[in-house]
Each structure stands twice: as structure tokens, then as C-alpha cells.
Design a protein around this motif. Structure first.
Motif, mmCIF file in Angstrom:
data_model
loop_
_atom_site.group_PDB
_atom_site.id
_atom_site.type_symbol
_atom_site.label_atom_id
_atom_site.label_comp_id
_atom_site.label_asym_id
_atom_site.label_seq_id
_atom_site.Cartn_x
_atom_site.Cartn_y
_atom_site.Cartn_z
ATOM 1 N N UNK A 311 0.826 -1.205 0.000
ATOM 2 C CA UNK A 311 0.000 0.000 0.000
ATOM 3 C C UNK A 311 0.863 1.259 0.000
ATOM 4 N N UNK A 312 1.982 1.233 0.722
ATOM 5 C CA UNK A 312 2.858 2.401 0.754
ATOM 6 C C UNK A 312 3.498 2.647 -0.610
ATOM 7 N N UNK A 313 3.898 1.590 -1.292
ATOM 8 C CA UNK A 313 4.455 1.740 -2.636
ATOM 9 C C UNK A 313 3.426 2.386 -3.560
ATOM 10 N N UNK A 354 -2.531 9.228 -2.038
ATOM 11 C CA UNK A 354 -1.158 9.711 -2.207
ATOM 12 C C UNK A 354 -0.533 10.098 -0.870
ATOM 13 N N UNK A 355 0.740 9.760 -0.741
ATOM 14 C CA UNK A 355 1.551 10.205 0.386
ATOM 15 C C UNK A 355 2.826 10.812 -0.174
ATOM 16 N N UNK A 356 3.390 11.747 0.560
ATOM 17 C CA UNK A 356 4.651 12.343 0.125
ATOM 18 C C UNK A 356 5.784 11.337 0.310
ATOM 19 N N UNK A 361 8.654 7.212 3.539
ATOM 20 C CA UNK A 361 9.923 6.802 4.162
ATOM 21 C C UNK A 361 9.756 6.665 5.681
ATOM 22 N N UNK A 362 9.055 7.612 6.276
ATOM 23 C CA UNK A 362 8.859 7.571 7.732
ATOM 24 C C UNK A 362 8.007 6.376 8.137
ATOM 25 N N UNK A 363 6.972 6.076 7.372
ATOM 26 C CA UNK A 363 6.104 4.954 7.724
ATOM 27 C C UNK A 363 6.806 3.629 7.509
ATOM 28 N N UNK A 364 7.649 3.529 6.479
ATOM 29 C CA UNK A 364 8.440 2.307 6.300
ATOM 30 C C UNK A 364 9.381 2.110 7.485
ATOM 31 N N UNK A 365 9.994 3.198 7.925
ATOM 32 C CA UNK A 365 10.895 3.101 9.074
ATOM 33 C C UNK A 365 10.136 2.673 10.327
ATOM 34 N N UNK A 491 -4.205 -4.807 -2.299
ATOM 35 C CA UNK A 491 -3.101 -4.441 -3.193
ATOM 36 C C UNK A 491 -2.352 -5.653 -3.750
ATOM 37 N N UNK A 492 -3.052 -6.580 -4.413
ATOM 38 C CA UNK A 492 -2.345 -7.657 -5.108
ATOM 39 C C UNK A 492 -1.732 -7.181 -6.426
ATOM 40 N N UNK A 493 -2.154 -6.009 -6.864
ATOM 41 C CA UNK A 493 -1.582 -5.361 -8.043
ATOM 42 C C UNK A 493 -1.710 -3.849 -7.846
#
Length: 537
Positions: A311-313, A354-356, A361-365, A491-493
Motif C-alpha cells: 500500500x505504501x508503494x 497519495x503520500x509524500x 519513508x517515515x512509515x516504512x521506518x 493491493x495484489x496489483x
């Protein structure tokens, strides 16, 4: 099930005519068509003699094969519609019309469909098209279609000619997608004696067809065709013939059109459309289409087994920028499976989550990916639009802390890698679809042929199966919207954009109607004006 409406309407449960944008929208109520949203260009033809005139040169991006059931290339399907007819066809407005089959009846329980064969259609060898030919041809399609993602072919239990003019299809259950499938450029009607014998690549090794043209010679990447003199539409085609020229490269095709070396370019490279649009000597036919460019996500192994990074991607992607890089903004960004103007969406635009880059990056961390993500993206090297999209995706995701290694592979190796090697994302196009089942079943059904990441959802698979039996168009649209919402959540695609589709031709060729891809039916009715021989001044 009541009998479907005939000729200019949807052939399943709920009729409906197409607007100019309906190539994208699908037949109102039951998606039966795919392709273009409008006709751009095309001009009035001045009255001319009825005598056939002109042999234009038509450019394809590659050398076509001659059997669309064995060769999936777009060029092969396009050529097939020049020489053969399917049981049914899509007209330029997107409505399903008669082809070799002139009429049909569906039993009350939906388990039997009777097709009435046109009594006056002739193959190019002079033989009458019979119910036996139609039955044998459809049986050939059924036997050659793969079970996974094959649509209605694996739901047909029997095909038989019940008399000289009627073919009966027996089904395992009601299927509202069947008639749309009978318009396929791959389901061409051939004489029964050719249904089980191999086809070659010379004119005498090809089955006679009932289409408007017939192959007369094949040499040096050129195929010469002459008009079928006994074609069922009296007086057509208006051309004396065609020369199909296959290019081994993409860029020179538009250069050849501009310089007059060819007269028509099929499936114009979209990066060239802005230039061609400004040329007063050329006409464009086409517009928005429903083919989807997407990222398939590998759910078998690796970090994307978890829904959260997927989802983040998706939220980190600037789809408008990807569309511009890939196809010069000739199309629409995709935030779901279906274009907004499709009958499924009913004009409803979906908001992009959309996310900036900094937020991603912050949410992945925060999720434990302190060093970011490292992913492998694979794609077919032959398609420049896919390559351009992937390069920009690398840049966008890098700003969000996602390092993407891009591998552009030849077709054979791509297929092998997708099955046998580690990968995370695969950039690809769906096919153009006539019915939404042709989009969602291959991509999202547990047995889908294009479900490369092995997404499995009993709920989604059951909804896909339910939708093909649902006659009410509103209920059916709702089912597809639910499927789409589940896909947006899980998000399978990752949808990217819907590219447009155009053919281009010199102004000597016309009027040229934009048919839903992939189809050469416009060539039945175009004329070619003689060159201007008036004295200068």
C-alpha cells in the motif's frame, strides 16, 4: 433467461447502445466492448466511383502470424480480422453486431444458446459457410484455449450443428459474457476441414476466410491481400487490395507515414501522437482505451507478502507523471481497475491515496524497514512505454526510501523469471477487454492466467464467478466495484494508467472509423483517393 436483444444492443441480459466514449465504458449494463472512447479525426469522403480503387500500404509493428489461437500477438489478431470473420463482431460504436452468425436465442435457464448462421456468407474459395464450419471452428477455440483465464470457453460443455443453419452451445451454467467472447478476433470461422489440420505460412497453406480480403502473397516481411469478390457486404471493400508491411522497429513507422512511404500505421506509438496530431496531412482515429498498465506484485516471497509495504508503494507513485513519461500523457492515470467512464464506474472518479516521499519513508521506518526497501522490478524490454514508466518509477520510489533494481528482459526470459526466480514487481499491460470478466479473471482469480503473484482470495474468486451469472446490470456493476475495492485494499496489483489507442493514416484514406482494438474492420469501408493530379497554380 430471456432472449437477448439483437444486433445493435448488448447480447446478454440488459441492452444498451454505446456513446462515442463507450469503447472505454463497455456496453451499458454488461460490458461487451473494449477499446476506444472517441473517434478523433476521420473526414468525409467525396463521392467516388464504386469501382474498387487503391492498394494502400499498412504498417504493423511486427510480422503477424496467421493463426490467432496459436499466436497471441496483436498483429496476428488484426490481420485475422482482415481475412476472416468471427461469429459476431463489434461495430465502430462498440455495439455487438452479427458476423457469420446473424441471430441467436438463449434458453430460459441460460444453459443453451442457439446461433443461427448467415445463409449467404461465402468463403474466399467460393464454398458456403455452414453451421458445421461454425461448430468446428468454435470447437477448435474451445480445445485450444487454456483452462486458466480462458473465459467462457471452459464453461462450454458442448458445441454441435443441430441442422444446416444452427449451432447449439451447451453451457455448464449461465454466462452473460459469452456473446462478447464470440466477437473475439481470435475466434475466427474457418472451413471445418481446416479446424483440425495445421496452418502454414504461405497462401495455399492458409484456410479460406469469409472476411473482406484474402492473402495472395507473402514475402520480405510484406503480405499482399486482394479483395474478396464474394464478400457478403455488396460492393465492399472499396479498396482493390492492401499491402501489410511489418516493421522490425517502432520509430521508423511514423517517419514512413509522414514521408509517404506508408499510408496507414496501426497502433501508433503514443509518444509520437503529439507530433502527428499537428500534421495537416494526417488523420488520427482513436482515443481513450480500457487496457490497464499495472504492476503485478509477487505475494509468494519477499517483503511484499505484507500488505502494508504494498500500500505504501502504491501511495508513493505519481501516476500522472508516469503517464507522461510512458506515453506523453496520451491516456488517463489509473487509481482502480476500471476507467471512470466505464459502465462499472458510472463516471465515478476514485481518489488516489497519495503520500509524500518523506511520509512513505517515515512509515516504512516505523514498520521496521529502517534502511528502506530493496525490490526487483522486471518488465518486457520490447515495449518502450513500459521501460519509460519503470525508469520513472525507480526515481519516484527512490525518493521514498525504496531502492528498485530494474531488469528489462526478453519475452522468453521474462516468462521464465516470473515463474522461477525471485522478483517483487512486474510491469505489464492487460489486454483490451470487451467484458470486465476478461480483465479481472486473468488478474485476480485464483486460477487466473495473469495472476503472476499468486494472489488468492476465496472471496474475490467467488465474486468473479458470481458476476458472470448475474443478469441485472446494476447488480453486476456493483459486484465489480466490490472486487475493485478489495483489490485497492489488499493491493495484489498496483494500477498505473490507461493508455490511449490510435491508428494514423494519410488524408487520402477515409472515412476511417475507430473500432475497438484489435480490429481491421475499418478497412472494409475506407476509400483511397487518387493522388492530386491537378496542374500547379
Amino acid at each position: 433467461m430471456s432472449d437477448p436483444p439483437k444486433e445493435n444492443a448488448n447480447l446478454t441480459a440488459a441492452g444498451g447502445r454505446f456513446s462515442r466514449r463507450s469503447f472505454v465504458a463497455g456496453v451499458a449494463g454488461v460490458a461487451c466492448a473494449a477499446g476506444l472512447g472517441r473517434i478523433a479525426g476521420g473526414r468525409e469522403s467525396t463521392p467516388q466511383s464504386t469501382a474498387p480503387y487503391g492498394v494502400p500500404i499498412v504498417s504493423l509493428s511486427g510480422m503477424p502470424g496467421f493463426d490467432p489461437m496459436r499466436d497471441p500477438a496483436m498483429e496476428t489478431a488484426w490481420l485475422g480480422t482482415l481475412t476472416h470473420e468471427a461469429a459476431l463482431r463489434l461495430d465502430a460504436s462498440g455495439s455487438i453486431r452479427s458476423g457469420v452468425v446473424i441471430d441467436w436465442n438463449v434458453s430460459a435457464d441460460g444453459l443453451r444458446v442457439d446461433l443461427r448462421v448467415r445463409p449467404d456468407a461465402l468463403f474466399s474459395d467460393g464454398m458456403l459457410v455452414t453451421a458445421g464450419d461454425v461448430a468446428a471452428s468454435l470447437e477448435r477455440c474451445r480445445s485450444m484455449a487454456s483452462n486458466a483465464g480462458s473465459g467462457p470457453w471452459d464453461r462450454i460443455t458442448g458445441i454441435e450443428a443441430i441442422d444446416g443453419g444452427t449451432v447449439r452451445l451447451s453451457l455448464v451454467g449461465p454466462d452473460v459474457t459469452l456473446m462478447a467472447s464470440l466477437t473475439s478476433a481470435r475466434a475466427l470461422i474457418v472451413p471445418s476441414r481446416w479446424a483440425e489440420r495445421p496452418w502454414g505460412d504461405t497462401p495455399d497453406q492458409l484456410p479460406p476466410g469469409s472476411g473482406p480480403f484474402m492473402v495472395t502473397s507473402i514475402e520480405d516481411r510484406r503480405i499482399t491481400l486482394s479483395r474478396h469478390p464474394a464478400y457478403r457486404q455488396v460492393g465492399r471493400p472499396y479498396l482493390a487490395g492492401l499491402v501489410v508491411a511489418a516493421s522490425s522497429e517502432t520509430l521508423p513507422r511514423t517517419t514512413e507515414l509522414v514521408t509517404g512511404a506508408v499510408d496507414v500505421v496501426i497502433d501508433v506509438p503514443l509518444l509520437d501522437i503529439p507530433t502527428l496530431r499537428d500534421d495537416p496531412n494526417l488523420t488520427l482515429a482513436g482515443g481513450p482505451a480500457n487496457r490497464l498498465c499495472l504492476l503485478s506484485v509477487n505475494l509468494r516471497a519477499g517483503p511484499l507478502r505484507d500488505r502494508r509495504p504494498r500500500a505504501l508503494i502504491s501511495s508513493a507513485i505519481d501516476r500522472a507523471a508516469v503517464l507522461d513519461a510512458a506515453v506523453a500523457s496520451e491516456g488517463e492515470p489509473a487509481t482502480g481497475l476500471f476507467p471512470a467512464v466505464s459502465w462499472v464506474q458510472g463516471g465515478i472518479e476514485l481518489e488516489a491515496a497519495r503520500r509524500s516521499p518523506d511520509d512513505v519513508r517515515a512509515e516504512l521506518s516505523a514498520d521496521g524497514h529502517v534502511a528502506g526497501l530493496g525490490l526487483r522490478l522486471i518488465a518486457d524490454e520490447r515495449d518502450s512505454s513500459i521501460a519509460n514508466a519503470c525508469v520513472l518509477l525507480q526515481e519516484q520510489l527512490a525518493r521514498a526510501g525504496i531502492a528498485v533494481t530494474l531488469d528489462l528482459l526478453d519475452t522468453e526470459r521474462l516468462a521464465r523469471v516470473s515463474r522461477e526466480e525471485p522478483w517483487d514487481l512486474l510491469a505489464m499491460y492487460s489486454d483490451f477487454w470487451r467484458d470486465p470478466d476478461e480483465l479481472v479473471r486473468p488478474l485476480l482469480h485464483a486460477r487466473g492466467q495473469l495472476n503472476l503473484g499468486q494472489y488468492t482470495s476465496d472471496r474475490v474468486s467467488s465474486l468473479i464467478d458470481l458476476a458472470i451469472t448475474t443478469r441485472n446490470p446494476r447488480q453486476r456493476a456493483q459486484l465489480y466495484r466490490v472486487i475493485q475495492q478489495i483489490a485497492r485494499t489488499e493491493v495484489p496489483l498496483i494500477p498505473l494508467f490507461f493508455p490511449a489507442y490510435y491508428d494514423a493514416m494519410t488524408t487520402r484514406i477515409g472515412p476511417y472509423d475507430a473500432y475497438p482494438p484489435v480490429s481491421a474492420l475499418a478497412m472494409r469501408q475506407v476509400r483511397m483517393e487518387p493522388p492530386d493530379q491537378s496542374p500547379p497554380g
